[in-house]
Scaffold this motif. Structure first.
Motif, mmCIF file in Angstrom:
data_model
loop_
_atom_site.group_PDB
_atom_site.id
_atom_site.type_symbol
_atom_site.label_atom_id
_atom_site.label_comp_id
_atom_site.label_asym_id
_atom_site.label_seq_id
_atom_site.Cartn_x
_atom_site.Cartn_y
_atom_site.Cartn_z
ATOM 1 N N ILE A 190 0.687 -0.935 0.033
ATOM 2 C CA ILE A 190 -0.328 -0.226 -0.037
ATOM 3 C C ILE A 190 1.216 1.424 -0.100
ATOM 4 N N ASP A 191 1.842 1.908 0.598
ATOM 5 C CA ASP A 191 2.241 2.544 0.760
ATOM 6 C C ASP A 191 3.693 2.307 -0.892
ATOM 7 N N THR A 192 3.748 1.253 -1.322
ATOM 8 C CA THR A 192 4.540 1.623 -2.186
ATOM 9 C C THR A 192 3.885 2.120 -3.697
ATOM 10 N N TYR A 193 2.819 1.894 -3.219
ATOM 11 C CA TYR A 193 1.598 2.203 -4.609
ATOM 12 C C TYR A 193 1.058 3.454 -4.258
ATOM 13 N N ARG A 194 0.712 4.346 -3.079
ATOM 14 C CA ARG A 194 0.368 5.534 -2.147
ATOM 15 C C ARG A 194 1.233 6.525 -3.101
ATOM 16 N N ARG A 212 -7.011 2.318 11.465
ATOM 17 C CA ARG A 212 -6.726 3.995 11.417
ATOM 18 C C ARG A 212 -5.559 4.135 11.209
ATOM 19 N N ASN A 213 -4.423 3.679 12.277
ATOM 20 C CA ASN A 213 -3.234 3.587 12.370
ATOM 21 C C ASN A 213 -2.882 3.489 10.826
ATOM 22 N N GLN A 214 -3.146 3.109 9.863
ATOM 23 C CA GLN A 214 -2.623 2.173 8.655
ATOM 24 C C GLN A 214 -2.820 4.444 7.726
ATOM 25 N N GLN A 215 -2.009 4.493 6.907
ATOM 26 C CA GLN A 215 -1.864 5.998 6.020
ATOM 27 C C GLN A 215 -2.751 5.415 5.594
ATOM 28 N N SER A 216 -3.384 6.580 4.672
ATOM 29 C CA SER A 216 -4.676 6.606 3.407
ATOM 30 C C SER A 216 -4.515 8.166 3.115
ATOM 31 N N LEU A 217 -4.958 8.776 1.461
ATOM 32 C CA LEU A 217 -4.558 8.921 1.188
ATOM 33 C C LEU A 217 -5.235 10.303 1.903
#
Length: 700
Positions: A290-294, A557-562
């Protein structure tokens, strides 16, 4: 001997059945010894002293024929992705965001179909069609309700419906009837080891894979998606993650289990039915991906959901694991591989502040009757029989795979067994298929972007006709006609100017419904024209996704999001909209589905008739809508407080005046400029009263 192999083993004479079962379980290196021991046993216990040398010779010759037949049987691997859209792989040049090198690798070994269709725009109906070769109109599973408690084996009529609907909606069957002779039973009865891995969604026991011809079923789960999440811990019953891999991904595990199945059956023919959980909801993935594609998100690309891109990569990795295993075991040249999807990509779930994916240039997505709902990727690999690296534009459908495999393996169907699909063997040889049309039956109307009332469609050549059951006047049907060769995005409805073609294709639909004994929608006796809102057909909001599990919520909630978008000139973008200011205009990039911008007025407007005026250019598609918020009513924006306007999507500016009447003070307005993907420019926006008095002008 071919005739015997074409019949279920339990119908053979007892001596031959014993011979075959023994051959089915021994290694080739021990055949000579086992033949001797087996023939001795048959002589003593079945035929006694009356077994003559001639009979013994006959059995030996017959047995050698069986041995050669067993050695010539190819393995079959069927990989069915879940919700994977036509534009979700790199096969068709439609994505620059997703990475699917292993699916490309698979395509390099066989034939890629550019016009492959699922039997339904939803999962369970298509899955039942794969296993039976029948249309959902015939087997009765037309809705994905097979995880619900109530078990029904046939579709039934509904006598009435809600007052705002013109037709009734039939009740779908909720289990795959065990009376059907499934693809797995065919393989099992012809000497194959059979294993099912991944999603099922055709009913729990006594309708699980174990009752439909599979020897193995993991994780033996009847739900619509992975239990709880993709990344461990999961919530499967009696199936847990590897304790040494605390964050194990379910697709990694399913591929690992499939590998073990192939390894344990490498000395005999096997049918591996790998029905992936990916990329169905719930939407979560390996955080590192997810972090890579963000970091790669392009706000102008309608495909911009990093979580979904990460899910696709894990799915593709699993395909690579299967291919690597076939190569390592040295059986790739003796294995047929089929890859397909159960329906189009999901464009109604909101993930990472956007739609899960975009099927552009196709219109619509999962659960819609447009191309984005039913067209998907498909590959068939058959070394020595299908030329590697080829493509076919022949139109194929999910129910074709069963009769295709029967013909390829020279196995006769059961007595009185018939199919709605046809064999694809001619297409796999590079020839044309002898078929006039395919049909999609979907008598439901889920509230998602681009939805239609209950419908059935026919594809015949470049033409596609959608019949909306009883959607016209006085109980007559309504129609939408598209020329897919000229209009792949289904933007131009030709039904009104080509009535003869509509009648011709509609006659084919009549014959299809009659032939399949379809339980079709009926005119609704409770229909109330005063409650009918035709302008809302196709209009719906993205559905927020989430998990009710508290632990999963904390994890999310702990994961980053856009990062949420900020308002521009007071206008707040939402849905599938990316908003920017360009040359004094609001510049909207629509991902399709539900793009919108909203504005909270500085003070309430109390006039009972208002007009929103603006200049707009668009190259998207679909009707536009204006919503308004009234004081004292919730939610802020609702279908009851909305009006539709027609949009000229020709890329040139046009003036629009959208008028509505209100009972309460207006607090905010919202513009939904389109339902399809594209670029839209808005300027000169002002709000006036019904008599033309300007109430508010936006400064851009």
């Amino acid at each position: 001997m071919t005739k015997l192999i074409a019949e279920p083993a339990d119908r053979w004479p007892e001596p031959l059945r014993m011979l075959w079962n023994a051959l089915d379980t021994i290694a080739l290196t021990r055949i000579t010894l086992d033949l001797f021991m087996l023939l001795t046993r048959i002589k003593r216990h079945l035929f006694g002293k009356s077994l003559r040398l001639g009979m013994l010779s006959f059995v030996l010759v017959s047995l050698s024929c069986f041995t050669a037949e067993a050695q010539s049987k190819p393995n079959v691997v069927f990989i069915l992705a879940d919700d994977l859209g036509w534009s979700d792989t790199t096969l068709y040049g439609t994505t620059s965001f997703y990475k699917t090198p292993n699916i490309e690798r698979l395509a390099g070994r066989g034939m890629t179909f550019t016009h492959a269709y699922s039997a339904s725009p939803l999962c369970s109906p298509t899955r039942a069609s794969v296993l039976t070769g029948l249309s959902p109109a015939r087997h009765g599973i037309t809705s994905p309700i097979c995880h619900l408690p109530k078990a029904t084996l046939t579709a039934t009529y509904n006598s009435t419906g809600p007052a705002n609907q013109k037709c009734t909606i039939p009740n779908s069957a909720s289990r795959l009837n065990t009376d059907y002779y499934t693809l797995a039973e065919m393989f099992r009865d012809n000497g194959y080891a059979t294993g099912h891995f991944g999603k099922w969604h055709l009913g729990p026991e006594p309708y699980s894979p174990l009752e439909h011809g599979f020897d193995v079923d993991l994780p033996h789960h009847s739900g619509p998606g992975p239990a709880g999440s993709y990344v461990a811990p999961w919530k499967f019953k009696d199936f847990d993650h590897d304790p040494d891999i605390p964050n194990e991904h379910i697709e990694d595990r399913m591929a690992k289990e499939a590998v073990a199945f192939m390894e344990s059956n490498s000395d005999k023919p096997f049918f591996l039915n790998y029905w992936m959980f990916s990329v169905h909801a719930p939407f979560d993935a390996k955080q590192s991906l997810i972090d890579t594609y963000r970091e790669q998100v392009d706000s102008n690309n309608p495909q911009r959901c990093p979580t979904y891109a990460a899910m696709i990569e894990s799915m593709d990795d699993a395909v690579g694991t299967i291919l690597n295993t076939l190569d390592r075991l040295g059986i790739a040249d003796h294995t047929i591989v089929v890859f397909a999807s159960d329906n189009g990509g999901n464009m109604y779930s909101q993930v990472d502040s956007t739609s899960a994916t975009s099927n552009f240039p196709l219109r619509g997505g999962k659960a819609t009757m447009y191309e984005g709902g039913v067209r998907g990727p498909a590959i068939v690999v058959d070394p020595g029989h299908v030329q590697a690296g080829t493509r076919s534009a022949e139109v194929i459908q999910s129910c074709d795979f069963y009769p295709t495999l029967l013909e390829r393996l020279a196995i006769a169907p059961q007595p009185n067994q018939s199919f709605d699909g046809i064999s694809l063997i001619p297409a796999l040889r590079g020839e044309a298929l002898d078929r006039l049309a395919i049909f999609t039956y979907f008598p439901h109307s889920p509230n998602i972007p681009d939805w239609l009332p209950p419908s059935v469609s026919v594809h015949a050549g470049e033409w596609k006709l959608i019949r909306i059951f009883h959607g016209g006047d006085d109980g007559q049907h309504a129609y939408r006609l598209f020329n897919l060769e000229d209009d792949l995005g289904e933007n131009v409805d030709l039904a009104s100017i080509q009535p003869e073609r509509v009648r011709e294709l509609d006659q084919m639909i009549d014959e299809f419904l009659d032939n399949t004994d379809a339980i079709a929608p009926l005119p609704n006796p409770k229909f109330d024209p005063g409650k009918y809102r035709p302008e809302m057909i196709g209009n719906a909001h993205l559905k927020a996704t989430g998990n009710t599990d508290k632990k999963a919520k904390r994890k999310a909630r702990n994961q980053q999001s856009l990062k949420p978008q900020e308002p521009i000139a007071g206008w707040l973008p939402g849905g599938t909209c990316q908003l920017a200011m360009k040359d004094g205009s609001l510049d909207i990039t629509s991902g399709g589905g539900d793009p919108y911008i909203s504005y909270k007025l500085p003070s309430a407007v109390t006039d009972n008739k208002l007009v929103l005026k603006f200049r707009m250019s668009s190259n998207a598609r679909g009707a536009g809508h204006v919503f308004w918020q009234e004081r004292g009513l919730s939610p802020a924006f609702n279908r009851e407080r909305c009006t539709q306007f027609d949009v000229a999507h020709d890329g040139t500016p046009h003036e629009y005046n959208v008028e509505w009447a209100v009972d309460n003070a207006v607090l905010a307005v919202r513009i939904d400029p389109a339902t399809g993907p594209g670029r839209i420019s808005l300027t000169n926006i002002r709000l006036t009263t019904g008599d033309g008095q300007e109430v508010y002008r936006w400064k851009l």
